[in-house]
Design a protein around this motif. Structure first.
Motif, PDB file in Angstrom:
ATOM      1  N   THR A 215       0.826  -1.206   0.000  1.00  0.00           N
ATOM      2  CA  THR A 215       0.000   0.000   0.000  1.00  0.00           C
ATOM      3  C   THR A 215       0.860   1.255   0.000  1.00  0.00           C
ATOM      4  O   THR A 215       0.573   2.219  -0.715  1.00  0.00           O
ATOM      5  CB  THR A 215      -0.924  -0.005   1.229  1.00  0.00           C
ATOM      6  N   LEU A 216       1.930   1.248   0.787  1.00  0.00           N
ATOM      7  CA  LEU A 216       2.833   2.402   0.809  1.00  0.00           C
ATOM      8  C   LEU A 216       3.469   2.629  -0.553  1.00  0.00           C
ATOM      9  O   LEU A 216       3.697   3.772  -0.958  1.00  0.00           O
ATOM     10  CB  LEU A 216       3.922   2.197   1.856  1.00  0.00           C
ATOM     11  N   GLU A 217       3.763   1.563  -1.262  1.00  0.00           N
ATOM     12  CA  GLU A 217       4.368   1.700  -2.585  1.00  0.00           C
ATOM     13  C   GLU A 217       3.475   2.514  -3.521  1.00  0.00           C
ATOM     14  O   GLU A 217       3.966   3.286  -4.351  1.00  0.00           O
ATOM     15  CB  GLU A 217       4.603   0.301  -3.176  1.00  0.00           C
ATOM     16  N   VAL A 218       2.166   2.388  -3.350  1.00  0.00           N
ATOM     17  CA  VAL A 218       1.218   3.123  -4.188  1.00  0.00           C
ATOM     18  C   VAL A 218       1.027   4.548  -3.682  1.00  0.00           C
ATOM     19  O   VAL A 218       0.976   5.502  -4.471  1.00  0.00           O
ATOM     20  CB  VAL A 218      -0.134   2.381  -4.225  1.00  0.00           C
ATOM     21  N   LEU A 219       0.937   4.703  -2.356  1.00  0.00           N
ATOM     22  CA  LEU A 219       0.614   6.008  -1.783  1.00  0.00           C
ATOM     23  C   LEU A 219       1.798   6.959  -1.734  1.00  0.00           C
ATOM     24  O   LEU A 219       1.605   8.176  -1.625  1.00  0.00           O
ATOM     25  CB  LEU A 219       0.067   5.829  -0.363  1.00  0.00           C
ATOM     26  N   ALA A 256       9.121   2.211   9.570  1.00  0.00           N
ATOM     27  CA  ALA A 256       9.487   0.805   9.368  1.00  0.00           C
ATOM     28  C   ALA A 256      10.142   0.563   8.013  1.00  0.00           C
ATOM     29  O   ALA A 256      10.778  -0.475   7.815  1.00  0.00           O
ATOM     30  CB  ALA A 256       8.258  -0.083   9.522  1.00  0.00           C
ATOM     31  N   THR A 257      10.012   1.500   7.075  1.00  0.00           N
ATOM     32  CA  THR A 257      10.664   1.344   5.773  1.00  0.00           C
ATOM     33  C   THR A 257      12.171   1.541   5.867  1.00  0.00           C
ATOM     34  O   THR A 257      12.898   1.221   4.921  1.00  0.00           O
ATOM     35  CB  THR A 257      10.098   2.358   4.769  1.00  0.00           C
ATOM     36  N   GLY A 258      12.647   2.103   6.988  1.00  0.00           N
ATOM     37  CA  GLY A 258      14.071   2.372   7.138  1.00  0.00           C
ATOM     38  C   GLY A 258      14.510   3.695   6.562  1.00  0.00           C
ATOM     39  O   GLY A 258      15.707   4.009   6.575  1.00  0.00           O
ATOM     40  N   ALA A 259      13.573   4.498   6.069  1.00  0.00           N
ATOM     41  CA  ALA A 259      13.912   5.770   5.425  1.00  0.00           C
ATOM     42  C   ALA A 259      13.984   6.903   6.442  1.00  0.00           C
ATOM     43  O   ALA A 259      13.523   6.789   7.582  1.00  0.00           O
ATOM     44  CB  ALA A 259      12.873   6.102   4.355  1.00  0.00           C
TER      45      ALA A 259
END
Length: 434
Positions: A215-219, A256-259
């Motif tokens: 979902t994050l990949e899209v948003l 949580a993505t590490g960014a």
């Protein structure tokens, strides 16, 4: 709990499960529990909790409209909540919506009653507060930096966008978030014409417990190499859709993505909705206060003038109440005749600050960047303002870069040690066979 020591249950379940649970509670006298309200939908459950009916809510997690926000409203009324889950299906994956106490809807009644008792046990509640809700995924965690400033401090959004871009140019993965519910503008600053209300969509996914990596990949699309953007609410009137109870899940998912997560927030820190509402009210400044409380670092922006600096001084107690870390103050648009050292000394002597950074005034470059939808690296790559912002970006990204390097070194050391052990085992085996 009633005067007789009986636990009162508000129940919202499907037909067959509801009948079975009601009958089981009524016949199990040793449990000292009773069902005091059988609710048909979420609205009835919320009304019962608001009226002070029941000690615990036993609710089917598939009830229409139930999400993390509704659960937060229930718990705010002082009731414990136990969830009932159905079997997994092809259309929907099972979710607990963050609840600690969840049982299968078709579980035996004694199991359901044990879950209710555990939810009301004070010692269990203390143990749960002492342990993390879930195990953190492997790898380095990201870092959340909130860019905030009091009223009358223009330049917050421009600074947030350029800090994110400079950190990305230096090789750090960055997610830029527009969480200003008064004047969202990061999409325009980045030259993005087709803007979707990304923060609203992220909050909805967080409320439904579906804010995963896909979902994050899209948003959060890529807008520059190494830089992704979670756009704002678009129209400021949509602020009620951004609630504190689900924003915490958004921040956790982004980190949580590490960014390196850089969040541009609004100026206002007030929480006075209780003056206008006698029920749980949406909070206009929830995005700001939630981000500041969750932030690993706060960049507090103020203009280089007495009025703006005084406003910053007056907000220091409120920042502490929210739980924000000691800020790094950025004094923006500094120009003659006041020397830089005097400005730094003035702020440092009156505020508990991590550091004081003074940015030079460069109206020509900033106007060109605003009109072109460009960044400082494009509109004024050799200007003192761009160099100062680049240095600041390196400072805020440095803890994450150091943590990532340490994690990589640890992983490499583990792989080398594992390789030596495997080679040793192969050598030992060969000797035995020979």
């Amino acid at each position: 709990m009633s005067d007789t020591g009986t636990i009162d249950i508000v129940l919202c379940a499907s037909g067959s499960d509801e009948v079975r649970i009601v009958h089981g509670v009524a016949t199990d006298h040793a449990a000292r529990m009773r069902v005091v309200r059988r609710c048909a939908d979420l609205a009835e459950v919320l009304a019962a909790a608001a009226a002070g009916i029941g000690d615990v809510v036993l609710i089917d997690l598939a009830v229409r409209g139930l999400d993390r926000g509704a659960l937060a409203d229930l718990m705010a009324h002082g009731v414990a909540v136990v969830g009932l889950t159905g079997p997994p299906s092809a259309d929907a994956q099972p979710t607990t919506l963050g609840l600690r106490h969840v049982v299968a809807a078709d579980a035996e009644v004694p199991v359901v009653l044990d879950a209710i008792a555990a939810a009301l046990d004070p010692q269990t509640a203390q143990d749960e507060q002492a342990m993390p809700e879930e195990t953190a995924p492997p790898g380095p965690r990201g870092r959340l930096v909130a860019v905030w400033g009091p009223a009358g401090s223009p330049g917050r959004s421009l600074l947030a966008a350029n800090l994110a871009h400079e950190a990305a140019l230096a090789g750090t993965e960055v997610i830029l978030v527009d969480a200003d519910t008064y004047g969202p503008s990061l999409a325009q600053n980045l030259g993005i014409v087709d803007e979707a209300p990304g923060l609203v969509a992220a909050c909805r996914a967080s409320a439904r417990d579906t804010l995963d990596a896909a979902t994050l990949e899209v948003l959060v699309p890529v807008v520059h190499p190494g830089l992704r953007l979670l756009s704002g609410i678009g129209v400021p009137a949509r602020w009620p859709e951004v609630r504190a109870s689900v924003l915490d899940g958004v921040w956790d998912a982004l980190v949580a993505t590490g960014a390196l997560v850089i969040v541009d927030v609004g100026f206002c820190l007030e929480e006075d909705e209780e003056l206008s509402y006698d029920t749980m009210a949406p909070r206009r400044n929830a995005a700001t206060t939630s981000a500041l409380a969750r932030a690993d670092e706060v960049i507090a922006v103020a203009l280089a003038d007495p009025v703006s600096l005084t406003r910053l001084l007056r907000e220091q107690d409120r920042l502490a109440e929210i739980g924000a870390p000691t800020p790094r103050v950025v004094v923006n648009r500094h120009a003659a005749p006041v020397p830089v050292d005097r400005v730094r000394d003035l702020v440092a002597r009156r505020l508990p600050v991590q550091d004081v950074v003074v940015l030079p005034d460069d109206p020509a470059t900033c106007r060109a960047a605003a009109w072109d939808g460009a960044l400082l690296s494009e509109a004024g790559p050799r200007t003192p303002l761009r160099r100062a912002v680049r240095d600041l970006a390196a400072q805020i990204a440095e803890p994450l870069v150091r943590a990532t390097a340490f994690e990589s070194a640890s992983s490499a050391a583990g792989e080398r040690a594992g390789g030596r052990r495997r080679r040793g085992l192969r050598g030992a085996g060969g000797g035995v066979e020979g």
